[in-house]
Motif scaffolding. Structure first.
Motif, PDB file in Angstrom:
ATOM      1  N   LYS A  82       0.818  -1.212   0.000  1.00 46.97           N
ATOM      2  CA  LYS A  82       0.000   0.000   0.000  1.00 46.97           C
ATOM      3  C   LYS A  82       0.853   1.265   0.000  1.00 46.97           C
ATOM      4  O   LYS A  82       0.626   2.195  -0.779  1.00 46.97           O
ATOM      5  CB  LYS A  82      -0.932  -0.008   1.203  1.00 46.97           C
ATOM      6  N   THR A  83       1.858   1.309   0.876  1.00 48.33           N
ATOM      7  CA  THR A  83       2.726   2.498   0.937  1.00 48.33           C
ATOM      8  C   THR A  83       3.486   2.685  -0.374  1.00 48.33           C
ATOM      9  O   THR A  83       3.605   3.814  -0.884  1.00 48.33           O
ATOM     10  CB  THR A  83       3.730   2.358   2.089  1.00 48.33           C
ATOM     11  N   THR A  84       3.987   1.587  -0.923  1.00 51.13           N
ATOM     12  CA  THR A  84       4.727   1.648  -2.198  1.00 51.13           C
ATOM     13  C   THR A  84       3.836   2.163  -3.314  1.00 51.13           C
ATOM     14  O   THR A  84       4.246   3.032  -4.104  1.00 51.13           O
ATOM     15  CB  THR A  84       5.271   0.260  -2.556  1.00 51.13           C
ATOM     16  N   MET A  85       2.615   1.647  -3.409  1.00 48.35           N
ATOM     17  CA  MET A  85       1.711   2.062  -4.472  1.00 48.35           C
ATOM     18  C   MET A  85       1.283   3.523  -4.308  1.00 48.35           C
ATOM     19  O   MET A  85       1.069   4.222  -5.298  1.00 48.35           O
ATOM     20  CB  MET A  85       0.475   1.153  -4.504  1.00 48.35           C
ATOM     21  N   ASN A  86       1.169   3.973  -3.045  1.00 45.27           N
ATOM     22  CA  ASN A  86       0.843   5.388  -2.826  1.00 45.27           C
ATOM     23  C   ASN A  86       1.948   6.291  -3.365  1.00 45.27           C
ATOM     24  O   ASN A  86       1.689   7.335  -3.988  1.00 45.27           O
ATOM     25  CB  ASN A  86       0.633   5.652  -1.339  1.00 45.27           C
ATOM     26  N   MET A  87       3.206   5.889  -3.133  1.00 44.77           N
ATOM     27  CA  MET A  87       4.324   6.678  -3.643  1.00 44.77           C
ATOM     28  C   MET A  87       4.331   6.688  -5.167  1.00 44.77           C
ATOM     29  O   MET A  87       4.572   7.725  -5.803  1.00 44.77           O
ATOM     30  CB  MET A  87       5.636   6.112  -3.113  1.00 44.77           C
ATOM     31  N   ILE A  88       4.077   5.534  -5.768  1.00 47.66           N
ATOM     32  CA  ILE A  88       4.071   5.451  -7.231  1.00 47.66           C
ATOM     33  C   ILE A  88       2.968   6.317  -7.823  1.00 47.66           C
ATOM     34  O   ILE A  88       3.175   7.005  -8.831  1.00 47.66           O
ATOM     35  CB  ILE A  88       3.919   3.980  -7.665  1.00 47.66           C
ATOM     36  N   SER A  89       1.796   6.303  -7.192  1.00 48.92           N
ATOM     37  CA  SER A  89       0.688   7.128  -7.707  1.00 48.92           C
ATOM     38  C   SER A  89       0.999   8.618  -7.587  1.00 48.92           C
ATOM     39  O   SER A  89       0.561   9.429  -8.406  1.00 48.92           O
ATOM     40  CB  SER A  89      -0.603   6.792  -6.957  1.00 48.92           C
TER      41      SER A  89
ATOM     42  N   VAL B 287       3.948  10.053  -7.951  1.00 50.89           N
ATOM     43  CA  VAL B 287       4.958  10.487  -8.918  1.00 50.89           C
ATOM     44  C   VAL B 287       4.561  10.167 -10.359  1.00 50.89           C
ATOM     45  O   VAL B 287       5.209  10.624 -11.304  1.00 50.89           O
ATOM     46  CB  VAL B 287       6.318   9.819  -8.596  1.00 50.89           C
ATOM     47  N   ALA B 288       3.479   9.412 -10.541  1.00 45.78           N
ATOM     48  CA  ALA B 288       3.129   8.903 -11.871  1.00 45.78           C
ATOM     49  C   ALA B 288       2.886  10.008 -12.891  1.00 45.78           C
ATOM     50  O   ALA B 288       3.275   9.887 -14.059  1.00 45.78           O
ATOM     51  CB  ALA B 288       1.901   7.996 -11.776  1.00 45.78           C
ATOM     52  N   ASN B 289       2.248  11.092 -12.496  1.00 49.17           N
ATOM     53  CA  ASN B 289       1.872  12.141 -13.450  1.00 49.17           C
ATOM     54  C   ASN B 289       3.006  13.107 -13.769  1.00 49.17           C
ATOM     55  O   ASN B 289       2.811  14.072 -14.507  1.00 49.17           O
ATOM     56  CB  ASN B 289       0.667  12.927 -12.921  1.00 49.17           C
ATOM     57  N   THR B 290       4.181  12.864 -13.230  1.00 50.57           N
ATOM     58  CA  THR B 290       5.339  13.698 -13.530  1.00 50.57           C
ATOM     59  C   THR B 290       6.268  12.945 -14.477  1.00 50.57           C
ATOM     60  O   THR B 290       6.053  11.778 -14.791  1.00 50.57           O
ATOM     61  CB  THR B 290       6.105  14.050 -12.246  1.00 50.57           C
TER      62      THR B 290
ATOM     63  N   LEU C  87       3.551   1.909 -12.807  1.00 53.67           N
ATOM     64  CA  LEU C  87       3.857   3.342 -12.881  1.00 53.67           C
ATOM     65  C   LEU C  87       3.577   3.875 -14.279  1.00 53.67           C
ATOM     66  O   LEU C  87       3.005   4.962 -14.436  1.00 53.67           O
ATOM     67  CB  LEU C  87       5.320   3.562 -12.496  1.00 53.67           C
ATOM     68  N   HIS C  88       3.981   3.132 -15.297  1.00 50.35           N
ATOM     69  CA  HIS C  88       3.747   3.548 -16.687  1.00 50.35           C
ATOM     70  C   HIS C  88       2.251   3.650 -16.978  1.00 50.35           C
ATOM     71  O   HIS C  88       1.805   4.624 -17.608  1.00 50.35           O
ATOM     72  CB  HIS C  88       4.405   2.546 -17.623  1.00 50.35           C
ATOM     73  N   ARG C  89       1.469   2.673 -16.505  1.00 57.01           N
ATOM     74  CA  ARG C  89       0.025   2.678 -16.787  1.00 57.01           C
ATOM     75  C   ARG C  89      -0.695   3.820 -16.086  1.00 57.01           C
ATOM     76  O   ARG C  89      -1.728   4.291 -16.546  1.00 57.01           O
ATOM     77  CB  ARG C  89      -0.594   1.345 -16.371  1.00 57.01           C
TER      78      ARG C  89
ATOM     79  N   PHE D 222      13.554  10.312  -7.156  1.00 59.15           N
ATOM     80  CA  PHE D 222      12.416   9.805  -6.391  1.00 59.15           C
ATOM     81  C   PHE D 222      12.613   8.303  -6.161  1.00 59.15           C
ATOM     82  O   PHE D 222      12.158   7.486  -6.942  1.00 59.15           O
ATOM     83  CB  PHE D 222      11.113  10.064  -7.141  1.00 59.15           C
ATOM     84  N   PRO D 223      13.309   7.932  -5.073  1.00 54.90           N
ATOM     85  CA  PRO D 223      13.521   6.507  -4.808  1.00 54.90           C
ATOM     86  C   PRO D 223      12.302   5.865  -4.150  1.00 54.90           C
ATOM     87  O   PRO D 223      11.636   6.480  -3.315  1.00 54.90           O
ATOM     88  CB  PRO D 223      14.721   6.504  -3.862  1.00 54.90           C
ATOM     89  N   VAL D 224      12.004   4.646  -4.558  1.00 58.32           N
ATOM     90  CA  VAL D 224      10.895   3.879  -3.983  1.00 58.32           C
ATOM     91  C   VAL D 224      11.440   2.526  -3.551  1.00 58.32           C
ATOM     92  O   VAL D 224      11.945   1.765  -4.373  1.00 58.32           O
ATOM     93  CB  VAL D 224       9.754   3.685  -5.005  1.00 58.32           C
ATOM     94  N   VAL D 225      11.352   2.232  -2.260  1.00 55.74           N
ATOM     95  CA  VAL D 225      11.827   0.961  -1.739  1.00 55.74           C
ATOM     96  C   VAL D 225      10.670  -0.032  -1.723  1.00 55.74           C
ATOM     97  O   VAL D 225       9.626   0.229  -1.126  1.00 55.74           O
ATOM     98  CB  VAL D 225      12.412   1.119  -0.319  1.00 55.74           C
ATOM     99  N   ILE D 226      10.860  -1.167  -2.369  1.00 54.41           N
ATOM    100  CA  ILE D 226       9.841  -2.212  -2.422  1.00 54.41           C
ATOM    101  C   ILE D 226      10.163  -3.237  -1.330  1.00 54.41           C
ATOM    102  O   ILE D 226      11.236  -3.850  -1.363  1.00 54.41           O
ATOM    103  CB  ILE D 226       9.818  -2.889  -3.795  1.00 54.41           C
TER     104      ILE D 226
END
Length: 526
Positions: free
Chosen positions: A203-210, A212-215, A236-238, A359-363
């Motif tokens: 959940k936290t990972t997906m929140n971060m991806i959402s 940054v997605a539009n940038t 992220l691409h989708r 923008f680092p994202v740790v999975i």
């Protein structure tokens, strides 16, 4: 003196192949025996800009680059009049300082004294270009030789058009085939449907991806091998405005050092041995979309320098080319290694690290999100059973407990392989996963994976442990031990059925690359 069958022989030579290079080489050899020349040149004429673009030039039997030739308006007007008159077979240039075109040709070929026959190449009454036959002395062609060479305009024009169209169609075909492979691979993963654990362990990972997605900010995905970095990059691409454009991936750890530039940036025809045609690199294929640079930590130092320049300038040059090609691709990098540590060791460029890690994202690894294990199990049971064509088996309570207690050093990828293997071995019986209960894999035996990232690099709402605890071994040391254990189990076998690569869930070439990096010897034990 040209032989009686000169026209027929030349026509057979130049129309017997769709490779213009071979056709002109064969023509040159034939002319040396019957009507010797020093130079043969083929040019396409851009009448709008008044430029002759050289396609191929053969001098003394060897290919050499020739500069484009800019034509004045006066000469252009004369050429267009002569080219429109089909009774005029050729133009004849001799050594004369009064002729502008002669002076330019002299400068172009590097000979002050020369003579030449120029054939106008017409298609449907329009001027396509010219073919030039030169000798390195003035007034060297007889009238019969001029007549013979001038008669070659039509077959030479047909040969040029066929060769150019063939190259164009072949390039398009190759591009479509490559794109189709990428598309089929992505569709096979069904990555566009759902992310298992998006509302729970991820959940936290997906929140971060959402967020940054539009940038267009570069994103760095950090996580152990097998956590699903490529799946999350696809997600992220989708989510981004680029969703309708290509999503291209490249595993930097699986590319031989000598081919890195060609794979990333493409190459021109003839750039190196085996480069039989122009090829687009991953950056060009991803233009307008997203490019995932997986295992970025494995990129050689020289390639890191060139990658940094591309990221800064947003242009590339194909290998063997000199034209800058603008690139608009969203960059997502992924690695299981501690890049900051590699920077400190001088193995990874600090400026490239700063460029990629905006923008680092740790999975999190699977052992830190046990809540997702039942969801993943249901997904893998369904997909693996369908793939194998068998009825979906049940799982015992003991099996659920074994899956939950196991530390999953290979993460989601390992779990997929374990489930698939147990379905095959179980022959329809309820699955217990009893092989996962060895003392080596009990809770607490696997070290915590850490990533050295500046605390300010992550949003305040994100809770991720970044400091190494205790005296745990490094990730490379753990990876080495895990690979060696797999090799012992497989008696040194790397690829194929029951090979170490299959057990570890990675490509055999990737495994060999990591073995070289970690100084693990190859060879099947007897």
């Amino acid at each position: 003196m040209p032989p009686p069958d000169f026209f027929r022989s030349v026509t057979n030579i130049i129309c017997s192949t769709l490779d213009l290079q071979n056709a002109i080489s064969n023509l040159y050899q034939y002319l040396q025996e019957n009507l010797p020349v020093n130079t043969i040149g083929f040019d396409i004429y851009d009448d709008e800009n008044r430029i002759l673009h050289n396609i191929i030039s053969l001098h003394e039997g060897k290919t050499r680059p020739i500069a484009d030739l800019v034509i004045s308006k006066e000469v252009h007007d004369r050429i267009m009049v002569e080219a429109a008159d089909e009774t005029i077979l050729s133009g004849y240039t001799a050594n004369s300082s009064d002729e502008e075109i002669t002076q330019q040709v002299s400068k172009r070929i590097g000979h002050k004294h020369f003579s030449g026959v120029i054939c106008y190449l017409r298609i449907d009454g329009e001027l396509l270009g010219v073919a030039t036959f030169l000798r390195s002395k003035p007034y060297a062609f007889s009238e019969k030789e001029i007549e013979a060479l001038s008669s070659l305009g039509d077959p030479l024009a047909i040969a040029m058009v066929n060769a150019l169209k063939f190259d164009e169609l072949k390039a398009v075909k190759d591009q479509l085939q490559d794109d189709n492979k990428f598309l089929q691979r992505e569709l096979a993963k069904k990555a566009g449907e759902t992310i298992i654990g998006a509302r729970t362990g991820l959940k936290t990972t997906m929140n971060m991806i959402s967020q940054v997605a539009n940038t267009d900010v570069p994103v760095m995905l950090l996580g152990e091998t097998g956590v699903g970095k490529e799946v999350l990059a696809n997600a992220l691409h989708r989510m981004s405005p680029r969703r309708d454009k290509p999503f291209i991936t490249v595993n930097c750890g699986a590319i031989p050092d000598s081919l890195v530039d060609s794979v990333l940036f493409g190459h021109e025809k003839g750039a190196f041995t085996g480069a039989a045609q122009q090829r687009k690199g991953r950056f060009e294929r991803a233009n307008g979309g997203t490019l995932l640079l997986d295992e970025i930590g494995e990129l050689p130092p020289d390639a890191q320098v060139r990658l940094l320049r591309v990221l800064q300038e947003k242009t590339i040059e194909r290998v063997g080319g000199d034209t800058e090609i603008p690139i608009d691709a969203r960059i997502v990098a992924a690695t299981h290694r501690d890049l900051k540590k590699l920077v400190n060791e001088g193995k990874f460029r600090e400026d490239l690290w700063f460029r990629l890690s905006t923008f680092p994202v740790v999975i999190p690894p699977l052992r830190e999100r046990q809540v997702d294990i039942p969801l993943l199990l249901a997904h893998f049971l369904n997909s693996c059973s369908a793939k194998l064509g068998v009825q979906q088996p049940a799982v015992t309570p003991e099996g659920i407990e074994n899956l939950t207690n196991y530390r999953w050093p290979g993460n989601v990828r390992e779990m997929h392989n374990v489930v698939e293997r147990q379905i095959i071995l179980g022959q329809g019986a309820p699955l217990t996963f009893s092989t996962l209960t060895s003392p080596e894999t009990t809770i607490g035996s696997f070290p915590q994976t850490t990533y050295n990232i500046a605390p300010t690099a992550l949003p305040a709402a994100t809770s991720v442990t970044l400091e190494t605890q205790g005296t745990f071994p490094t990730l490379d040391e753990v990876t080495r031990m895990y690979i060696e254990k797999a090799l012992r189990h497989c008696k040194g076998k790397i690829e194929g059925t029951e090979g170490a690569a299959q057990i570890l869930g990675i490509n055999a070439s990737t495994l060999r690359h990591r073995m070289r990096k970690l100084d693990i010897s190859f060879g099947k034990k007897r």
